[in-house]
Design an enzyme around this catalytic site. Structure first.
Site, PDB file in Angstrom:
ATOM      1  N   HIS A  94      33.207  -4.564  12.107  1.00 14.93           N
ATOM      2  CA  HIS A  94      34.221  -4.045  13.004  1.00 14.93           C
ATOM      3  C   HIS A  94      34.375  -4.859  14.195  1.00 14.93           C
ATOM      4  O   HIS A  94      34.067  -4.542  15.510  1.00 14.93           O
ATOM      5  CB  HIS A  94      33.686  -2.757  13.344  1.00 14.93           C
ATOM      6  CG  HIS A  94      33.488  -1.597  12.367  1.00 14.93           C
ATOM      7  ND1 HIS A  94      32.502  -0.785  12.417  1.00 14.93           N
ATOM      8  CD2 HIS A  94      33.980  -1.700  11.288  1.00 14.93           C
ATOM      9  CE1 HIS A  94      32.585  -0.053  11.180  1.00 14.93           C
ATOM     10  NE2 HIS A  94      33.362  -0.547  10.509  1.00 14.93           N
TER      11      HIS A  94
HETATM   12  C1  LIG Z   1      34.224  -4.488   4.260  1.00  9.42           C
HETATM   13  C2  LIG Z   1      34.813  -3.692   5.274  1.00  9.42           C
HETATM   14  C3  LIG Z   1      34.609  -2.300   5.400  1.00  9.42           C
HETATM   15  C4  LIG Z   1      35.251  -1.664   6.368  1.00  9.42           C
HETATM   16  N1  LIG Z   1      35.088  -0.126   6.472  1.00  9.42           N
HETATM   17  C5  LIG Z   1      35.702   0.564   7.185  1.00  9.42           C
HETATM   18  C6  LIG Z   1      35.807   2.108   7.172  1.00  9.42           C
HETATM   19  O1  LIG Z   1      35.165   2.484   6.385  1.00  9.42           O
HETATM   20  N2  LIG Z   1      36.306   2.320   8.453  1.00  9.42           N
HETATM   21  C7  LIG Z   1      36.895   1.682   9.234  1.00  9.42           C
HETATM   22  O2  LIG Z   1      37.331   2.589  10.304  1.00  9.42           O
HETATM   23  N3  LIG Z   1      36.871   0.544   9.441  1.00  9.42           N
HETATM   24  C8  LIG Z   1      36.503  -0.205   8.425  1.00  9.42           C
HETATM   25  N4  LIG Z   1      36.578  -1.647   8.656  1.00  9.42           N
HETATM   26  C9  LIG Z   1      36.964  -2.148   9.715  1.00  9.42           C
HETATM   27  C10 LIG Z   1      38.748  -1.873   9.803  1.00  9.42           C
HETATM   28  O3  LIG Z   1      39.312  -1.985   8.389  1.00  9.42           O
HETATM   29  C11 LIG Z   1      39.065  -2.888  10.683  1.00  9.42           C
HETATM   30  O4  LIG Z   1      38.692  -2.486  12.033  1.00  9.42           O
HETATM   31  C12 LIG Z   1      40.618  -2.885  10.949  1.00  9.42           C
HETATM   32  O5  LIG Z   1      41.459  -2.980   9.392  1.00  9.42           O
HETATM   33  C13 LIG Z   1      41.187  -3.835  11.871  1.00  9.42           C
HETATM   34  O6  LIG Z   1      42.578  -3.542  11.951  1.00  9.42           O
HETATM   35  P1  LIG Z   1      43.622  -4.775  12.687  1.00  9.42           P
HETATM   36  O7  LIG Z   1      44.879  -4.388  12.714  1.00  9.42           O
HETATM   37  O8  LIG Z   1      42.785  -5.368  13.781  1.00  9.42           O
HETATM   38  O9  LIG Z   1      43.393  -5.992  11.609  1.00  9.42           O
HETATM   39  P2  LIG Z   1      43.650  -6.213  10.159  1.00  9.42           P
HETATM   40  O10 LIG Z   1      43.634  -4.665   9.557  1.00  9.42           O
HETATM   41  O11 LIG Z   1      42.449  -7.079   9.626  1.00  9.42           O
HETATM   42  O12 LIG Z   1      44.763  -6.746   9.897  1.00  9.42           O
HETATM   43  C14 LIG Z   1      45.195  -8.078  10.396  1.00  9.42           C
HETATM   44  C15 LIG Z   1      46.101  -8.907   9.394  1.00  9.42           C
HETATM   45  O13 LIG Z   1      46.813  -9.991  10.078  1.00  9.42           O
HETATM   46  C16 LIG Z   1      46.943 -10.886   9.343  1.00  9.42           C
HETATM   47  N5  LIG Z   1      46.988 -12.138  10.020  1.00  9.42           N
HETATM   48  C17 LIG Z   1      46.055 -12.900  10.631  1.00  9.42           C
HETATM   49  N6  LIG Z   1      46.424 -13.852  11.320  1.00  9.42           N
HETATM   50  C18 LIG Z   1      47.845 -14.201  10.801  1.00  9.42           C
HETATM   51  C19 LIG Z   1      48.696 -15.156  11.426  1.00  9.42           C
HETATM   52  N7  LIG Z   1      48.514 -16.127  12.124  1.00  9.42           N
HETATM   53  N8  LIG Z   1      50.004 -14.892  10.640  1.00  9.42           N
HETATM   54  C20 LIG Z   1      50.167 -14.007   9.873  1.00  9.42           C
HETATM   55  N9  LIG Z   1      49.335 -12.820   9.619  1.00  9.42           N
HETATM   56  C21 LIG Z   1      48.113 -12.803  10.095  1.00  9.42           C
HETATM   57  C22 LIG Z   1      45.898 -11.022   8.459  1.00  9.42           C
HETATM   58  O14 LIG Z   1      45.859 -11.521   7.234  1.00  9.42           O
HETATM   59  C23 LIG Z   1      45.477  -9.473   8.253  1.00  9.42           C
HETATM   60  O15 LIG Z   1      46.074  -9.018   7.019  1.00  9.42           O
HETATM   61  C24 LIG Z   1      35.774  -2.214   7.394  1.00  9.42           C
HETATM   62  C25 LIG Z   1      35.992  -3.583   7.471  1.00  9.42           C
HETATM   63  C26 LIG Z   1      35.452  -4.482   6.405  1.00  9.42           C
HETATM   64  C27 LIG Z   1      35.366  -5.860   6.538  1.00  9.42           C
END
Ligand SMILES: Cc1cc2nc3c(=O)[nH]c(=O)nc-3n(C[C@H](O)[C@H](O)[C@H](O)COP(=O)(O)OP(=O)(O)OC[C@H]3O[C@@H](n4cnc5c(N)ncnc54)[C@H](O)[C@@H]3O)c2cc1C
Ligand code: SF4
Length: 624
Positions: free
Chosen positions: A561
């Site tokens: 996270h």
């Molecule tokens: C194994 C695991 C289990 C988890 N379990 C839980 C859970 O049970 N419950 C919970 O609440 N949270 C959980 N989490 C955490 C949660 O999924 C994340 O906190 C959340 O998805 C983050 O959201 P975000 O939008 O910040 O980034 P992300 O969901 O990571 O999305 C970011 C996206 O941006 C894309 N990206 C990055 N750089 C670029 C670029 N330069 N150009 C184009 N695209 C780009 C990436 O490829 C990615 O697809 C877990 C995480 C992991 C790794």
């Protein structure tokens, strides 16, 4: 071994001299281990998916092991080989051994169980088909295009912001570096390949520090929600209060945010884990907590139709886990949004202090440009800071700092009866007794079959014995609310550093005590602590002794996270983004992902991220 099946054939091999000898010492075929040559070959194929520093690090570690064992790993006697590994561990070779052992056990465990995993994937038809997405791979996208808003990243934050903007009538494109993955892949691909395909850097991301922290991050249409465990918490009231009253993040005002949390809750169809699919791992944890009189319960999850196949971390083969690729993204597309996949945004374009669009690279190295006056950055807490720096928008001194990880640690209890932790929901039940008082949140968490054997101690026959008895283990994980003591530096491939603060380390050690108590209370006859000096304890008294002397710097820590690297808030000197998510110092660039969160969310954060992202969208529309 089923090494040549399920799509690994075409993968190149990254040569790892000494890998076959290491495999035959770690898992001797004489004692029932796999063919070391075939295992070594599959490790080399997996290594070819790793980023350059990781695969060279692996090669260096193997070189150190080969040199430090003086050719003994080639002995025809398995005991001699194991003695050589044990001696090396005693003489300070622990880090190199840990690094290679982790990779080899991940590869061998997933391969050993591949057939079982795939059989279980196909027991039931998908709960729902893959939805229609208006998606175009970058090679088919024109070199220049025009939109009202570009959203960078299709994960938890990006999907929600795109949906809100599209529904308001904006012409929106979501640009995603990764690919779209189908449920068919999750039902037919080798589990190791799913792991390598779905995670950034094939799952080898880590935060450097003492101890180093494994930090897997999803990559693909749906972002990390593709691989997360589906656990859902509302942001706790005290956390919202801190964000609003101390950081002055106006979006966190409960009157504003709670209706958005409600909306996320219904979009994701969140509900408690049904005891009939929970499985023994969760049920055992609940029984232990009940025995102790500690607060506990089934977790809330976004997994309508979950069949308990324990594969959430490598893509749900039932499309039951309701990641944003199955709800917010198709809903955004229904409202007119487009998704551009396989496109890595290399730069946000600005003119005269205003956003004008983005540049992205396609897989073949060519570039495309999208012109738009609004750019919403949702690349995740580790990718957002480098992207802003590449775009010359990284001047704020706190950008990339303040990284909280919500560090996690896992332990297991051994029972006399069968538990088979991987038959049931991967993350299923919580013990919250120490959540308010110490920031320790316990969740019963397994891994897909075989993919967690790296936590097992020892080498050779004893390790094989541990693996063969892993069906009697119940596995728990604990996360602690931490200080934002990490940083993300660099503008291309980020370097993540994080030094666990002493008081956070002490709470991680305490969490081992808490989990051990739960396991003993539910009938475990021994507990595998993960503490190097006391790997196995057989009573609460031994547990207390082990945890009273444990050095947190020697623990195996992971984190899932990451947050806080472009924090939003009221103080211009502390917060790179303003109280509504607008990046300071430029017009039209907004932050709507985990990086906006000003301090550790203290619970699994996806719901908080999604609700805040919707809040950012409302502010964008107010400003438009
Ligand atoms: C194994 C695991 C289990 C988890 N379990 C839980 C859970 O049970 N419950 C919970 O609440 N949270 C959980 N989490 C955490 C949660 O999924 C994340 O906190 C959340 O998805 C983050 O959201 P975000 O939008 O910040 O980034 P992300 O969901 O990571 O999305 C970011 C996206 O941006 C894309 N990206 C990055 N750089 C670029 C670029 N330069 N150009 C184009 N695209 C780009 C990436 O490829 C990615 O697809 C877990 C995480 C992991 C790794
Ligand atoms: S346990 Fe996870 S992978 Fe298996 S059906 Fe449920 S949500 Fe899907």
């Amino acid at each position: 071994m089923i090494k040549s099946q399920y799509g690994w054939d075409g993968y190149p091999r990254f040569k790892l001299p000494g890998i076959v000898d290491f495999c035959s010492a770690l898992l001797p075929p004489e004692h029932g281990g796999p063919d070391p040559k075939l295992l070594g070959e599959l490790v080399e194929k997996y290594a070819s998916c790793l980023p350059t520093p990781a695969r060279h690090g692996l090669r260096v570690a193997l070189g150190a092991i080969t040199a430090g064992t003086y050719g003994k790993l080639r002995s025809s006697d398995p005991d001699t080989r194991v003695k050589a590994l044990n001696r090396l561990q005693g003489f300070g070779g622990g880090q190199a051994l840990d690094a290679v052992k982790t990779v080899v056990l991940l590869v061998s465990g997933s391969d050993r169980n591949a057939q079982d995993i795939l059989t279980r994937s196909n027991i039931n038809p998908p709960a729902r088909p893959d939805p229609h997405l208006d998606i175009t791979p970058s090679l088919e996208w024109s070199s220049i295009s025009y939109f009202d808003a570009v959203v960078i990243g299709s994960g938890a934050g990006g999907a929600m912001v795109a949906r809100s903007l599209a529904r308001s009538g904006m012409n929106v494109v979501v640009v995603e570096e990764g690919a779209r993955h189908s449920v068919e892949e999750f039902r037919s691909h080798h589990p190791l390949r799913r792991w390598a395909d779905l995670y950034r850097d094939a799952g080898a991301t880590a935060a450097l520090g003492i101890p180093p922290i494994v930090l897997p991050i999803g990559r693909g249409v749906g972002g990390t929600t593709l691989v997360n465990s589906g656990t859902c918490y509302r942001p706790p009231a005290k956390v919202l209060k801190r964000w609003r009253d101390e950081s002055h993040l106006e979006l966190a005002d409960p009157d504003f945010l709670n209706p958005l949390v409600d909306d996320v809750w219904s979009t994701l169809e969140i509900g408690p884990v049904d005891l009939s699919v929970m499985g023994n791992n969760g049920l055992t944890a609940l029984a232990g907590a009940k025995e102790l009189g500690w607060a506990h319960g089934p977790l809330n999850r976004n997994a309508p139709g979950c069949g308990g196949c324990c594969q959430c971390a490598i893509g749900c083969p039932r499309n039951a886990k309701f990641g944003v690729h199955l709800n917010a993204l198709p809903q955004a597309c229904e409202a007119g949004a487009k998704i551009l996949s396989h496109a890595r945004v290399t730069k946000i374009l600005t003119e005269g202090g205003r956003a004008t669009g983005i540049l992205a690279s396609r897989e073949n190295g060519s570039h495309l440009e999208i012109r738009a006056p609004i750019v919403v950055v949702c690349a995740g807490a580790t990718e957002t800071p480098p992207l802003l720096r590449r775009s010359h928008l990284g001047h704020h001194p706190r950008l990339g700092k303040n990284l909280a990880l919500h560090p996690a640690i896992g332990i297991s209890g051994r029972f006399s009866q069968d538990i088979t932790a991987w038959q049931g929901v991967l993350q299923s039940a919580s013990v919250e007794e120490f959540h308010d008082s110490d920031g320790i949140l316990i969740e019963a968490t397994s891994t897909p079959p075989g993919m967690g054997s790296m936590i097992l101690p020892g080498f050779g026959r004893s390790l094989i014995d541990e693996i063969s008895r892993s069906n009697t283990l119940c596995t728990l994980g604990a996360m602690i609310g931490d200080d934002g003591s990490g940083t993300v530096v660099g503008s291309r491939s980020p370097i993540i550093t994080y030094n666990l603060k002493r008081h956070d380390g002490a709470r991680l050690v305490k969490s081992i005590w808490v989990m051990g108590k739960v396991l003993f209370a539910s009938g475990a006859h021994e507990v595998l602590t993960g503490i190097p000096s006391h790997q196995v304890v057989k009573s609460v008294a031994e547990l207390e002794e082990a945890t009273s002397n444990a050095n947190y710097k020697k623990l195996h820590v992971a984190a899932f996270h990451p947050t806080g690297t472009c924090a939003g808030g009221g103080d211009p000197s502390t917060h790179p983004a303003d109280p509504y998510g607008s990046l300071r110092g430029v017009m039209g660039v907004w932050i709507a992902d985990a990086s906006l969160i000003p301090s550790c969310p203290e619970v699994n954060p996806q719901v908080s991220i999604m609700a805040l992202a919707q809040g950012v969208a409302i502010k964008i529309l107010d400003n438009a």
